[in-house]
Scaffold this motif. Structure first.
Motif, PDB file in Angstrom:
ATOM      1  N   ALA A 208     -35.458  20.996 -23.659  1.00 43.07           N
ATOM      2  CA  ALA A 208     -35.033  20.457 -22.369  1.00 43.07           C
ATOM      3  C   ALA A 208     -34.217  19.165 -22.483  1.00 43.07           C
ATOM      4  O   ALA A 208     -34.644  18.111 -22.014  1.00 43.07           O
TER       5      ALA A 208
ATOM      6  N   LEU B  82     -40.049  24.362 -19.109  1.00 40.33           N
ATOM      7  CA  LEU B  82     -39.444  25.506 -19.809  1.00 40.33           C
ATOM      8  C   LEU B  82     -39.739  25.597 -21.306  1.00 40.33           C
ATOM      9  O   LEU B  82     -39.914  26.704 -21.826  1.00 40.33           O
TER      10      LEU B  82
ATOM     11  N   TYR C 221     -29.385  31.741 -21.695  1.00 42.65           N
ATOM     12  CA  TYR C 221     -28.919  30.353 -21.529  1.00 42.65           C
ATOM     13  C   TYR C 221     -30.103  29.445 -21.195  1.00 42.65           C
ATOM     14  O   TYR C 221     -30.219  28.336 -21.709  1.00 42.65           O
ATOM     15  N   ILE C 222     -30.977  29.944 -20.331  1.00 44.09           N
ATOM     16  CA  ILE C 222     -32.168  29.168 -19.982  1.00 44.09           C
ATOM     17  C   ILE C 222     -33.060  29.012 -21.211  1.00 44.09           C
ATOM     18  O   ILE C 222     -33.598  27.940 -21.488  1.00 44.09           O
TER      19      ILE C 222
ATOM     20  N   ILE D  78     -30.489  24.632 -14.376  1.00 45.21           N
ATOM     21  CA  ILE D  78     -30.354  24.186 -15.777  1.00 45.21           C
ATOM     22  C   ILE D  78     -29.227  23.137 -15.840  1.00 45.21           C
ATOM     23  O   ILE D  78     -28.128  23.383 -15.339  1.00 45.21           O
TER      24      ILE D  78
ATOM     25  N   TYR E 292     -31.800  26.292 -23.555  1.00 40.81           N
ATOM     26  CA  TYR E 292     -32.193  24.980 -23.038  1.00 40.81           C
ATOM     27  C   TYR E 292     -33.666  24.695 -23.379  1.00 40.81           C
ATOM     28  O   TYR E 292     -34.030  23.584 -23.800  1.00 40.81           O
TER      29      TYR E 292
ATOM     30  N   ILE F 171     -38.314  23.555 -14.478  1.00 45.48           N
ATOM     31  CA  ILE F 171     -37.284  23.285 -15.489  1.00 45.48           C
ATOM     32  C   ILE F 171     -37.887  22.440 -16.619  1.00 45.48           C
ATOM     33  O   ILE F 171     -37.654  22.696 -17.803  1.00 45.48           O
TER      34      ILE F 171
ATOM     35  N   ALA G 103     -26.925  30.457 -14.267  1.00 43.59           N
ATOM     36  CA  ALA G 103     -28.062  29.698 -14.827  1.00 43.59           C
ATOM     37  C   ALA G 103     -27.972  28.233 -14.406  1.00 43.59           C
ATOM     38  O   ALA G 103     -28.985  27.584 -14.122  1.00 43.59           O
ATOM     39  N   LYS G 104     -26.766  27.694 -14.358  1.00 43.23           N
ATOM     40  CA  LYS G 104     -26.603  26.312 -13.909  1.00 43.23           C
ATOM     41  C   LYS G 104     -27.045  26.155 -12.453  1.00 43.23           C
ATOM     42  O   LYS G 104     -27.751  25.211 -12.103  1.00 43.23           O
TER      43      LYS G 104
END
Ligand SMILES: *Cc1c(COP(=O)(O)O)cnc(C)c1O
Length: 428
Positions: A237, A46, A228-229, A264, A232, A43, A259-260
């Protein structure tokens, strides 16, 4: 990865079955048994990944053991050959443009990915599939474009004569190759009824195997989590963020909740609807009251009984209070939608669907102004040029790939709204 049915909450289906069948045998939707979780390390890293790289990493986990990594990479790069850029409009408020695909709406993400996955599953057999789809405008062109040129799949689109816009009609009827359009002398409901009857006709399906590509297919949902990712990542981030999503069948919002669950840090999702407010009402009252839809200017969201609601329930373990924690719902009238389009018009031209999400985001900001909100602009404003012009006095510039259709020649076969006409055509 295994999938269960949202209806019986049981079953163990593999992803190939889920994609090719679309619906579980008991009529429920397919849901993954567990959602792949990506650890903190991934994460945090990303911002160094592109949309395509994010898609590849996520899709690998879903299709592990079913499609090779090389092929997944190829599918992602071909399907996602356009971007989902963000633009900052105000303090803590960003628009995520999801209309850079060939049909200028976010449905291109799901349709292009699903088409390539289905083609892959069919390419080593002798099976040829006909995708039958009824459309009131936008879905049909995204699906048809997704499958354009697939050698083992034909697409037959049914649309109601005189009830789609001229540009939509050209998008449906001028593709050629493996795509055929049927102009039905009737309404969208007639088109849907004809498609349903065909799916229930065993004799027909033995002679001509049918496939479904509607919005409940899990292969349309998975790629919708990618952007969505990506948002972010493009925001570098942030500690937390919020998405405002203009919703009808709630596929797009379900993908955000997925995605959550992948990790995320989404603080909340704003369920933005027009006056078809079944879900915002449920969030307030705890009662889910499906009903006939009401016509609005954001017509791709005119849904009174959202088909992905059962998936949302699975994701919150049937808990109303859990759903309230994840989602904040609000409903926007046509007047409010037009007011927003006008208010922002000097700076940015919104389409009516994006304008619903923008209005909802502004409402949420009155309660919490400290978190970045990204709202989804799901269609290019030129697709709804008349409505945009009426609200703002401005004519949205028409992108080349839309204007190009205007010089093409419509090719459609007219049928009556009678099943025998459709059957005759399919068995010809
Ligand atoms: C389909 C569509 C929506 C609604 O998306 P759901 O996933 O059905 O909630 C919103 N905006 C546009 C432009 C659409 O075509």
């Amino acid at each position: 990865m295994h999938f269960y049915s949202t209806k019986s909450r049981t079953g163990k289906f593999d992803i190939k079955e889920a994609v090719l069948d679309g619906l579980a045998p008991d009529g429920g939707l397919f849901m993954p048994e567990s959602i792949p979780y990506f650890g903190d390390e991934w994460i945090k890293n990303l911002p160094s990944l592109s949309l395509q790289e994010i898609g590849e990493a996520v899709a690998r986990r879903f299709f592990e053991g079913s499609i090779s990594n090389d092929r997944i990479k190829q599918i992602c790069y071909e399907a996602l050959n356009f971007d989902a850029p963000l633009q900052q409009l105000e303090d803590n408020l960003y628009v995520m443009e999801l209309f850079h695909g060939p049909t200028l709406a976010f449905k291109d993400f799901g349709a292009r990915f699903m088409a390539r996955v289905m083609s892959y599953y069919l390419e080593n057999g002798s099976q040829k599939l006909t995708i039958l789809v009824a459309t009131s405008g936008d879905t049909g062109s995204a699906v048809a474009n997704g499958f354009l040129g697939s050698s083992n799949i034909d697409v037959v689109i049914l649309y109601p004569s005189g009830k789609v816009s001229p540009i939509q009609e050209l998008q449906l009827t001028t593709l050629g190759q493996n795509i055929q359009a049927l102009e039905v002398d009737g309404t969208f409901d007639d088109c849907q009824r004809l498609v349903k009857t065909a799916f229930n006709d065993r004799e027909l399906r033995e002679k001509r195997p049918l496939g479904s590509a509607n919005s409940i297919n899990i292969a349309r949902l998975i790629p919708q989590s990618f952007y969505y990712i990506n948002a972010y990542a493009r925001l570098n981030a942030p500690e937390e963020l919020i998405f405002s999503i203009p919703s009808g069948n709630f596929g797009n919002l379900t993908a955000a909740l997925i995605a959550k669950k992948m990790g995320i840090p989404i603080k909340r999702l704003i369920a933005a609807t027009n006056v078809n407010d079944t879900v915002p009402e449920y969030l307030n009252s705890g009662t889910f009251r499906p009903r006939p839809s009401i016509r609005t200017i954001s017509n791709a969201m005119d849904v009174g009984n959202p088909s992905n609601f059962d998936r949302l329930l699975c994701l919150v373990k049937d808990s109303h209070s859990e759903m309230q924690k994840e989602l904040w719902g609000t409903s926007v009238t046509d007047e409010e939608t037009e007011e927003s389009m006008q208010a922002l018009g000097e700076k940015y031209l919104l389409d009516p669907h994006g304008a619903v999400a923008y209005t909802a985001a502004k409402r949420y900001q009155a309660l919490d102004n400290n978190t970045k909100i990204v709202f989804a602009e799901t269609a290019h404003p030129a697709k709804f040029g008349d409505i945009v012009e009426h609200a703002t006095g401005k004519v949205p510039p028409m992108p080349e790939r839309l204007a190009e259709y205007l010089s093409r020649k419509k090719q459609a076969i007219k049928i009556k709204a009678e099943y025998s006409d459709l059957k005759d055509f399919l068995l010809l």
